[in-house]
Design a protein around this motif. Structure first.
Motif, PDB file in Angstrom:
ATOM      1  N   GLU A  14       0.827  -1.202   0.000  1.00 43.41           N
ATOM      2  CA  GLU A  14       0.000   0.000   0.000  1.00 43.41           C
ATOM      3  C   GLU A  14       0.868   1.262   0.000  1.00 43.41           C
ATOM      4  O   GLU A  14       0.561   2.244  -0.694  1.00 43.41           O
ATOM      5  CB  GLU A  14      -0.927  -0.002   1.213  1.00 43.41           C
ATOM      6  N   GLU A  15       1.955   1.239   0.770  1.00 48.38           N
ATOM      7  CA  GLU A  15       2.847   2.401   0.831  1.00 48.38           C
ATOM      8  C   GLU A  15       3.487   2.667  -0.527  1.00 48.38           C
ATOM      9  O   GLU A  15       3.575   3.820  -0.977  1.00 48.38           O
ATOM     10  CB  GLU A  15       3.931   2.164   1.887  1.00 48.38           C
ATOM     11  N   ASN A  16       3.912   1.596  -1.216  1.00 52.33           N
ATOM     12  CA  ASN A  16       4.520   1.772  -2.537  1.00 52.33           C
ATOM     13  C   ASN A  16       3.498   2.237  -3.562  1.00 52.33           C
ATOM     14  O   ASN A  16       3.821   3.053  -4.443  1.00 52.33           O
ATOM     15  CB  ASN A  16       5.163   0.458  -2.996  1.00 52.33           C
ATOM     16  N   ILE A  17       2.267   1.733  -3.455  1.00 52.70           N
ATOM     17  CA  ILE A  17       1.226   2.162  -4.393  1.00 52.70           C
ATOM     18  C   ILE A  17       0.907   3.639  -4.187  1.00 52.70           C
ATOM     19  O   ILE A  17       0.682   4.388  -5.152  1.00 52.70           O
ATOM     20  CB  ILE A  17      -0.036   1.293  -4.225  1.00 52.70           C
ATOM     21  N   ASN A  18       0.883   4.074  -2.929  1.00 52.59           N
ATOM     22  CA  ASN A  18       0.584   5.487  -2.654  1.00 52.59           C
ATOM     23  C   ASN A  18       1.625   6.431  -3.260  1.00 52.59           C
ATOM     24  O   ASN A  18       1.325   7.591  -3.554  1.00 52.59           O
ATOM     25  CB  ASN A  18       0.497   5.725  -1.139  1.00 52.59           C
ATOM     26  N   LYS A  19       2.849   5.931  -3.454  1.00 51.45           N
ATOM     27  CA  LYS A  19       3.906   6.765  -4.024  1.00 51.45           C
ATOM     28  C   LYS A  19       3.939   6.715  -5.548  1.00 51.45           C
ATOM     29  O   LYS A  19       4.704   7.448  -6.174  1.00 51.45           O
ATOM     30  CB  LYS A  19       5.274   6.318  -3.485  1.00 51.45           C
ATOM     31  N   ALA A  20       3.120   5.854  -6.141  1.00 47.54           N
ATOM     32  CA  ALA A  20       3.150   5.687  -7.592  1.00 47.54           C
ATOM     33  C   ALA A  20       2.637   6.940  -8.293  1.00 47.54           C
ATOM     34  O   ALA A  20       1.672   7.567  -7.852  1.00 47.54           O
ATOM     35  CB  ALA A  20       2.311   4.474  -7.998  1.00 47.54           C
ATOM     36  N   GLN A  21       3.308   7.316  -9.385  1.00 45.16           N
ATOM     37  CA  GLN A  21       2.911   8.469 -10.188  1.00 45.16           C
ATOM     38  C   GLN A  21       1.972   8.007 -11.305  1.00 45.16           C
ATOM     39  O   GLN A  21       2.305   7.093 -12.062  1.00 45.16           O
ATOM     40  CB  GLN A  21       4.147   9.142 -10.799  1.00 45.16           C
ATOM     41  N   ILE A  22       0.781   8.655 -11.398  1.00 50.22           N
ATOM     42  CA  ILE A  22      -0.180   8.294 -12.435  1.00 50.22           C
ATOM     43  C   ILE A  22      -0.620   9.562 -13.168  1.00 50.22           C
ATOM     44  O   ILE A  22      -0.780  10.618 -12.548  1.00 50.22           O
ATOM     45  CB  ILE A  22      -1.406   7.559 -11.860  1.00 50.22           C
ATOM     46  N   PRO A  23      -0.791   9.479 -14.475  1.00 49.17           N
ATOM     47  CA  PRO A  23      -1.207  10.674 -15.239  1.00 49.17           C
ATOM     48  C   PRO A  23      -2.709  10.930 -15.088  1.00 49.17           C
ATOM     49  O   PRO A  23      -3.517   9.999 -15.105  1.00 49.17           O
ATOM     50  CB  PRO A  23      -0.850  10.297 -16.674  1.00 49.17           C
ATOM     51  N   VAL A  24      -3.071  12.211 -14.919  1.00 46.92           N
ATOM     52  CA  VAL A  24      -4.471  12.633 -14.827  1.00 46.92           C
ATOM     53  C   VAL A  24      -4.704  13.677 -15.916  1.00 46.92           C
ATOM     54  O   VAL A  24      -3.971  14.672 -16.004  1.00 46.92           O
ATOM     55  CB  VAL A  24      -4.799  13.219 -13.435  1.00 46.92           C
ATOM     56  N   ARG A  25      -5.733  13.477 -16.767  1.00 49.45           N
ATOM     57  CA  ARG A  25      -6.007  14.379 -17.881  1.00 49.45           C
ATOM     58  C   ARG A  25      -7.449  14.878 -17.803  1.00 49.45           C
ATOM     59  O   ARG A  25      -8.370  14.104 -17.522  1.00 49.45           O
ATOM     60  CB  ARG A  25      -5.801  13.662 -19.215  1.00 49.45           C
TER      61      ARG A  25
END
Length: 325
Positions: free
Chosen positions: A250-261
């Motif tokens: 969960e901690e690693n997922i929270n740090k993941a960068q995802i694009p928002v358009r």
């Protein structure tokens, strides 16, 4: 010299024997000791406990193969450990046929090599699947071409790298596939009388089933043979805390960068109009000023929002959430 029986005594003895009145078994207590035959040509270096532990190790290995091979073969792969037995290397090499697929694996840091022997039918199936076919084996066996061996080598490398995790409790390994042999006559890697353990696994790729044998010479695992037993295996097995792993994930997922358009609108123009666009030109889009904007997270439409501004920057205000995938 013992007493000599008379004829009448012999007749009485035979009569008592026929009537069941006399038991010919020796009544004396005899010091019987269990004597076990020992074949010096086949010394029993691998005990039953060693073989049982090897089965545990390769059951873990079988699960890894079942999980990883479908990624490359795009087919369901089922792997099952059948049994483990001790045999001389000569017995193993005599059972090989031509053509054969022998992966010679350097078992570093342990000295020596082990053999991954795969049924030729599985080899043809792997080649067919990797080249986009249905995975149908050949009706008649033939020699493998250089291109086919290169394709099979890629899968053999995957199988070799998967040996690391199952052997962690025994030895940290850095296995490396040295080469692939297709002729059993060149399979003399150790002394013919060297004792080996043969772990037999059944591999099913789609509808095609074949065997893979792992030949492990005793000389290779001799430095760690004391660790190949069930008592050591269970005592060193790590207890996995699922909650701890969940928190880390969960901690690693929270740090993941995802694009928002935010999609302001869409329009269709000709290539000629696109080439001649100038500053100040207006493009008509298919949305109105009062319409909600679609917000995409990655390629998934996730929110609807209203356009606006925040601190001299364009912004959107989330209005609703799309719950559907």
């Amino acid at each position: 010299m013992g007493d000599v029986l008379s004829q009448s005594e012999i007749d009485n003895l035979l009569s008592a024997l026929n009537n069941g009145e006399f038991d010919p078994a020796v009544a004396e207590d005899v010091d019987e000791r269990q004597i076990k035959d020992y074949d010096f040509a086949r010394p029993s270096k691998f005990s039953k406990d060693h073989l049982r532990t090897l089965v545990f190790i390769f059951e873990h290995y079988a699960r890894l193969l079942s999980t990883n091979l479908p990624v490359y073969l795009r087919r369901n792969v089922q792997v099952e450990v059948m049994h483990a037995e001790a045999a001389t290397f000569q017995e193993f090499s005599n059972s090989l046929s031509n053509p054969v697929l022998l992966g010679v694996v350097n078992f570093a840091p342990l000295e020596g090599t082990i053999i991954l022997e795969m049924a030729s039918g599985l080899g043809y199936t792997i080649v067919d699947r990797m080249l986009g076919g249905a995975g149908t084996p050949l009706d008649k066996a033939r020699e493998f071409t250089e291109i086919e061996l290169t394709i099979i080598e890629r899968i053999m490398v995957v199988c070799t790298n998967l040996l690391i995790e199952p052997w962690q409790n025994v030895q940290e390994l850095e296995p490396m596939l040295e080469r692939i042999e297709t002729n059993s006559q060149f399979a003399q890697f150790v002394s013919p009388n060297e004792m080996t353990s043969i772990v037999t696994m059944s591999i099913k790729i789609g509808d095609v089933e074949g065997l893979m044998n792992i030949c492990i010479p005793y000389a290779v695992v001799e430095p760690v043979i004391d660790k190949i037993n069930t008592k050591y295996w269970y005592s060193t097995a790590e207890v996995k805390d699922d909650d701890a792993y969940r928190e880390i994930i969960e901690e690693n997922i929270n740090k993941a960068q995802i694009p928002v358009r935010a999609i302001m609108g869409r329009s269709v123009i000709s290539v000629n109009d696109f080439i001649h666009l100038q500053v100040g030109d207006i493009i008509k889009v298919d949305t109105k000023v009062e319409d909600d904007l679609d917000i995409y997270v990655g390629n998934i439409k996730k929110f609807s929002a209203l356009p606006g501004a925040y601190d001299d920057a364009y912004a959107v205000k989330i209005k609703s959430v799309y719950r559907e995938e």
